[in-house]
Design a protein around this motif. Structure first.
Motif, short mmCIF file in Angstrom:
data_model
loop_
_atom_site.label_atom_id
_atom_site.label_comp_id
_atom_site.label_asym_id
_atom_site.label_seq_id
_atom_site.Cartn_x
_atom_site.Cartn_y
_atom_site.Cartn_z
N ALA A 130 0.81 -1.21 0.00
CA ALA A 130 0.00 0.00 0.00
C ALA A 130 0.85 1.27 0.00
N THR A 131 2.07 1.20 0.56
CA THR A 131 2.85 2.43 0.72
C THR A 131 4.20 2.40 0.01
N SER A 132 4.66 1.26 -0.49
CA SER A 132 6.01 1.15 -1.03
C SER A 132 6.15 1.94 -2.33
N SER A 133 7.27 2.65 -2.45
CA SER A 133 7.56 3.41 -3.67
C SER A 133 8.03 2.52 -4.81
N GLU A 134 8.23 1.23 -4.54
CA GLU A 134 8.70 0.32 -5.59
C GLU A 134 7.61 0.03 -6.63
N PHE A 135 6.36 0.33 -6.32
CA PHE A 135 5.24 0.01 -7.22
C PHE A 135 4.63 1.27 -7.79
N ASP A 136 4.26 1.18 -9.08
CA ASP A 136 3.45 2.26 -9.64
C ASP A 136 1.99 2.04 -9.24
N ASP A 137 1.15 3.02 -9.48
CA ASP A 137 -0.25 2.97 -9.02
C ASP A 137 -1.00 1.80 -9.64
N GLN A 138 -0.73 1.53 -10.91
CA GLN A 138 -1.46 0.45 -11.59
C GLN A 138 -1.13 -0.91 -10.98
N ARG A 139 0.18 -1.14 -10.76
CA ARG A 139 0.58 -2.44 -10.21
C ARG A 139 0.15 -2.57 -8.75
N ARG A 140 0.22 -1.46 -7.99
CA ARG A 140 -0.22 -1.48 -6.61
C ARG A 140 -1.70 -1.87 -6.52
N ALA A 141 -2.50 -1.25 -7.37
CA ALA A 141 -3.94 -1.55 -7.37
C ALA A 141 -4.18 -3.00 -7.75
N HIS A 142 -3.38 -3.51 -8.70
CA HIS A 142 -3.54 -4.89 -9.14
C HIS A 142 -3.24 -5.87 -8.00
N LEU A 143 -2.15 -5.62 -7.26
CA LEU A 143 -1.77 -6.51 -6.16
C LEU A 143 -2.80 -6.44 -5.03
N LEU A 144 -3.23 -5.24 -4.69
CA LEU A 144 -4.21 -5.10 -3.61
C LEU A 144 -5.54 -5.75 -3.99
N ALA A 145 -5.88 -5.69 -5.28
CA ALA A 145 -7.10 -6.34 -5.74
C ALA A 145 -7.03 -7.84 -5.57
N ASN A 146 -5.81 -8.40 -5.63
CA ASN A 146 -5.61 -9.84 -5.43
C ASN A 146 -5.26 -10.16 -3.98
N LYS A 147 -5.55 -9.18 -3.09
CA LYS A 147 -5.39 -9.35 -1.64
C LYS A 147 -3.94 -9.67 -1.25
N ILE A 148 -3.01 -9.03 -1.93
CA ILE A 148 -1.59 -9.14 -1.56
C ILE A 148 -1.20 -7.81 -0.92
N HIS A 149 -0.94 -7.86 0.38
CA HIS A 149 -0.65 -6.63 1.13
C HIS A 149 0.81 -6.52 1.56
N THR A 150 1.51 -7.65 1.64
CA THR A 150 2.91 -7.62 2.08
C THR A 150 3.74 -8.53 1.18
N LEU A 151 4.93 -8.07 0.83
CA LEU A 151 5.85 -8.87 0.01
C LEU A 151 7.18 -9.03 0.76
N LEU A 152 7.67 -10.26 0.77
CA LEU A 152 9.01 -10.53 1.29
C LEU A 152 9.87 -10.99 0.12
N LEU A 153 10.94 -10.23 -0.18
CA LEU A 153 11.85 -10.57 -1.28
C LEU A 153 13.19 -10.99 -0.67
N VAL A 154 13.61 -12.23 -0.97
CA VAL A 154 14.82 -12.81 -0.40
C VAL A 154 15.82 -13.06 -1.51
#
Length: 852
Positions: A357-381
């Motif tokens: 919801a707040t990360s600058s790594e995503f543009d608005d379109q991709r952020r909306a797409h992820l939130l629509a699929n109920k993805i709120h947190t990402l862990l990148l390892v």
């Protein structure tokens, strides 16, 4: 997972790592402290444990790393209201996947009320009685020796006895104490006698029906008494049941994680398909972290891009071009984090947690797409292979929450297994089982011990090199240490003759002793071998100039005769280590092995280091020999000058005088004339012998040729095994104009100038030119080095330049030195033809060949 279950417990639970630092507190603990996990990790114990209790707590945590038994400790924690409350904490060790203690978990029970109540009543017998009669907690009057004098209903109910049992004196607290607590009870009694009180301890009492009840007990002596005490007892059955259930559940979860790690690791060892192994890793990650979606982006398979290689969503695996799952993270967003990792200058790349919801790594379109699929947190390892980034593991979480340290650790462990799978795929020439063992042993390898052993071996060899002038002693020591370090059976040292391009077996180490190559019994002992031979493993090492490992059975550097010989000697493999000087192999060490094996990086580095020390010993010996020859040559030149300047000139003078006397007599006295002729003949013989001696003492380079060929050969000799490129050119016929003395001095001036440039200037190129014109002979030595200020630099006062100037003056030449800092140096010698001719004529006139 493991820590998720601890959040459901109603009492405070916390975890520490093996260094004693805070890593986790459950929700009940965080609520009591009024802090977040980040606060706890930042502040550590000092943020909430009473200052007087920190030292004892840290000591207990440190000692737990050496014991597998739980233990208990009392300490105070500050609540969110700011007051300190007492807790009785049970410390239980926590284990990692390999069974080693990785930290501990603390199960805490609030005993503040109990301590306040008992401490308040410990100071008044009236209060003792009030608490005794209240039946709020179990209480009894006891004797220090073990008897129960009286007990309230709460205690009687707790242990299942009756009031009549107490009154009849049939109940003793020592009798209802289980055997395993007897020693503790005796210790408490001693403490009671000594201090008048003992602190609360956990123990068990045996009930009348034989069952046991867990209790918390404390006692204090009655006022004015040394034998009787008031004892308070709290039933902690419910707390122990909750603790046991939680521990069993936690161990079950921990075992589940360990099993998952072991399953994936075992699969990596046996599964030939990369995708199958990666799919199992993704599945294990999703199950253990209780997430429904994850993916693998691999950069290594296509270095020009970061591609989503595999995706896991709700139990389904999709690969490559088949991935169309809307939950998959677009590679462009992963690439942003990947570039951040690659730009990191120090340390290892760390996992990144993104709040969608707040990360600058995503543009608005991709952020909306992820939130629509109920993805709120990402862990990148990051996926690392030998500290090189080969991909990224993305874990998609439907809740917006912070991730605990333990969750990140598990994700990293499984991500490393994915990295291992990628690594194994790119090791076509190596056994998968060997690669797995290397990765498993990487963390456990005692590298510090190996490096210490390597440093000691290198130090010993340097000591030998510094103190032992005998070259074979140094080379023998190196050969011995290399064989012992690499655990070989036999080793051989081959040395190259640079002039003839041949090599010989120099030394052999076998059965714990050194023998010379000629007496070793080797099939090639004593032979001088052409380096062009293709059937010798040692010469293959010469040609490649790097360590070479060959299995005898399949080696292409050995012919059948060599293979048969080695098989008869019980040799299955060979390791060759070149001795490199100025990018050229001047020798090689070959170690034989009776079995095939693998080498650690430290072993090979040590072997190469020892080989370099052998190279250094050979080079020092060669330089010492050059210095010895130079000293001999200088002495020969001095003697030649002395003979020329004394004997030859004296004989010439005597001969001239005798010839003059013969002319004066002009045959008048026949007898005197005969004596003069005899004296003249003897003087000519003496002059001839003096000149022969002078010629015999000339430099070897001039004895075999003229000044042009001598300079050419000098340049070749000095340029051999050197990083400095030396060029020589000549024009005109300077030879016909020069006497042997002039040639000798020109050669020495050239040698001194070239040597100075190689030693002091830092040049990488030196040009030498000899030219003979109609009026003068010119010698120029020019380098592209650092140059110097001839007015202030100590080099300008050195013996080398002084010697060159003296030699130039001796032959009537003009020596000029052109240099300045940063502009190189040019040494120019001008020798006019008139002077060279005159010197030559003088030499001829004094030779005795002039007319009588």
């Amino acid at each position: 997972m493991y820590f998720a279950s601890l959040n459901s417990l109603p009492f405070p639970v916390w975890a520490a790592n093996r260094h004693g630092s805070c890593t986790f507190h459950n929700q009940a603990c965080l609520a009591f402290l009024g802090k977040t996990q980040e606060d706890i990790i930042t502040e550590d114990w000092a943020g909430f444990v009473h200052p007087d209790d920190i030292a004892n707590l840290t000591d207990q945590l440190a000692s737990l790393a050496h014991s597998s038994s739980p233990r208990q400790i009392e300490f105070r924690m500050r609540s969110s209201a700011g007051d300190y409350r007492w807790f009785l904490c049970t410390l239980a060790p926590r284990y990692d996947g390999s069974g080693r203690i990785s930290g501990c978990v603390g199960y805490s029970a609030d005993i503040s009320s109990f301590k306040r109540t008992t401490e308040a009543f410990f100071h008044s017998e009236t209060r003792y009685r009030q608490l005794f009669d209240s039946n709020l907690i179990g209480a009894m009057y006891t004797s220090v020796s073990g008897g129960i004098l009286d007990a309230n209903e709460k205690f009687i109910e707790m242990v299942g006895y009756s009031a009549s049992d107490i009154k009849a004196g049939r109940l003793r607290w020592m009798d209802i104490t289980p055997p395993e607590y007897k020693a503790q009870a005796e210790s408490n009694a001693e403490q009671l006698r000594a201090t008048g009180i003992f602190k609360p301890v956990e123990k068990e009492y045996i009930r009348k029906d034989g069952s046991r009840v867990p209790v918390l007990v404390t006692s204090a002596l009655l006022e004015g008494s040394t034998a009787e005490a008031i004892t308070f007892v709290v039933d902690i059955t419910e707390h122990k049941h909750a603790e046991q259930a939680m521990r069993q559940h936690a161990e079950s979860l921990a075992n589940g994680q360990t099993a998952a790690l072991n399953r994936t690791l075992t699969l990596l060892a046996t599964e030939p398909s990369l995708d199958t192994a990666l799919s199992h890793v993704l599945k294990a990650i999703s199950e253990q972290l209780s997430v429904t979606s994850s993916g693998l982006h691999l950069a290594d398979l296509n270095p020009s891009d970061t591609l989503l290689h595999m995706n896991y969503d709700d139990g389904q695996i999709t690969r490559g071009e088949d991935i169309s799952d809307p939950s998959a993270v677009h590679p462009r967003h992963v690439a942003l984090i990947t570039e951040r990792w690659k730009a990191q200058k120090e340390g290892f790349p760390k996992p990144v947690i993104l709040d969608v919801a707040t990360s600058s790594e995503f543009d608005d379109q991709r952020r909306a797409h992820l939130l629509a699929n109920k993805i709120h947190t990402l862990l990148l390892v990051p996926l690392l292979v030998h500290n090189r980034l080969v991909g990224t593991l993305s874990i998609r979480i439907k809740e917006r929450r912070a991730l605990r340290a333990a969750e990140i650790e598990l994700a990293q462990a499984l991500a490393q297994q994915a990295s291992l799978a990628v690594h194994l795929t790119h090791l076509a020439e190596r056994s998968r089982q060997v690669a797995i063992l290397e990765e498993r042993n990487l963390a456990a390898t005692g590298r510090a011990a190996e490096l210490a052993r390597a440093n000691q071996a290198l130090k010993q060899t340097l000591d030998v090199l510094a103190n032992d002038p005998e070259i074979n002693e140094v080379l023998g020591h190196v050969l011995t240490v290399v064989t012992q370090v690499l655990e070989g059976s036999v080793s051989t040292l081959w040395l190259r003759d640079r002039d003839t391009e041949t090599a010989k077996l120099h030394l052999v180490f076998r059965d714990g002793r050194l023998v010379s190559g000629a007496k070793s019994g080797h099939r090639l002992a004593g032979q001088t071998l052409d380096l062009s031979r293709q059937d010798l493993f040692a010469f293959a090492v010469f040609r490649r100039g790097r360590p070479v490992w060959h299995e005898v059975a399949i080696s292409e550097a050995l012919d059948e005769a060599a293979k048969t010989y080695l098989r008869e000697q019980g040799v299955k493999a060979l390791l060759g280590i070149p001795l490199i000087l100025a990018d050229k192999a001047i020798g090689a060490i070959v170690v034989r092995f009776p079995e095939l094996r693998q080498f650690g990086s430290v072993e090979l580095e040590l072997a190469q280091g020892l080989a370099q020390q052998a190279t250094l010993a050979l080079q020092l010996t060669r330089l010492a020999e050059q210095a010895r020859k130079a000293a001999i040559t200088e002495e020969r030149n001095r003697m030649a000058r002395e003979i020329h300047d004394t004997l030859a000139q004296s004989f010439t003078g005597v001969l001239i005088q005798l010839q003059a006397a013969r002319q004066v007599l002009d045959g008048v006295n026949l007898e005197a004339t005969q004596h003069l002729e005899s004296a003249i003949a003897l003087a000519r013989v003496g002059l001839t012998e003096a000149r022969r001696s002078v010629r015999g003492l000339r430099p070897q380079l001039l004895r075999d040729g003229n000044i042009t060929t001598a300079l050419d050969q000098l340049v070749r000799q000095l340029g051999t095994d050197s990083l400095v490129r030396i060029n020589f050119s000549a024009d005109g016929d300077a030879q016909r104009l020069m006497s042997p003395d002039i040639e000798s001095n020109l050669l020495r001036i050239s040698q001194e100038a070239i040597t100075n440039a190689m030693k002091h200037s830092g040049a990488n190129q030196i040009n030498v030119r000899l030219s003979a014109g109609p009026e003068a002979v010119q010698l120029a030595i020019e380098d592209n080095g650092a140059g110097f200020d001839p007015h202030v630099n100590s080099l300008s006062r050195g013996f080398g330049l002084i010697s060159m100037q003296e030699r130039a003056d001796r032959i009537g030449g003009d020596l000029t030195i052109l240099t300045k800092p940063g502009a190189g140096t040019k040494i120019h010698l001008l020798l006019p033809i008139l002077r060279t001719t005159k010197l030559g004529e003088d030499r001829t006139r004094g030779s005795g060949h002039s007319p009588p």
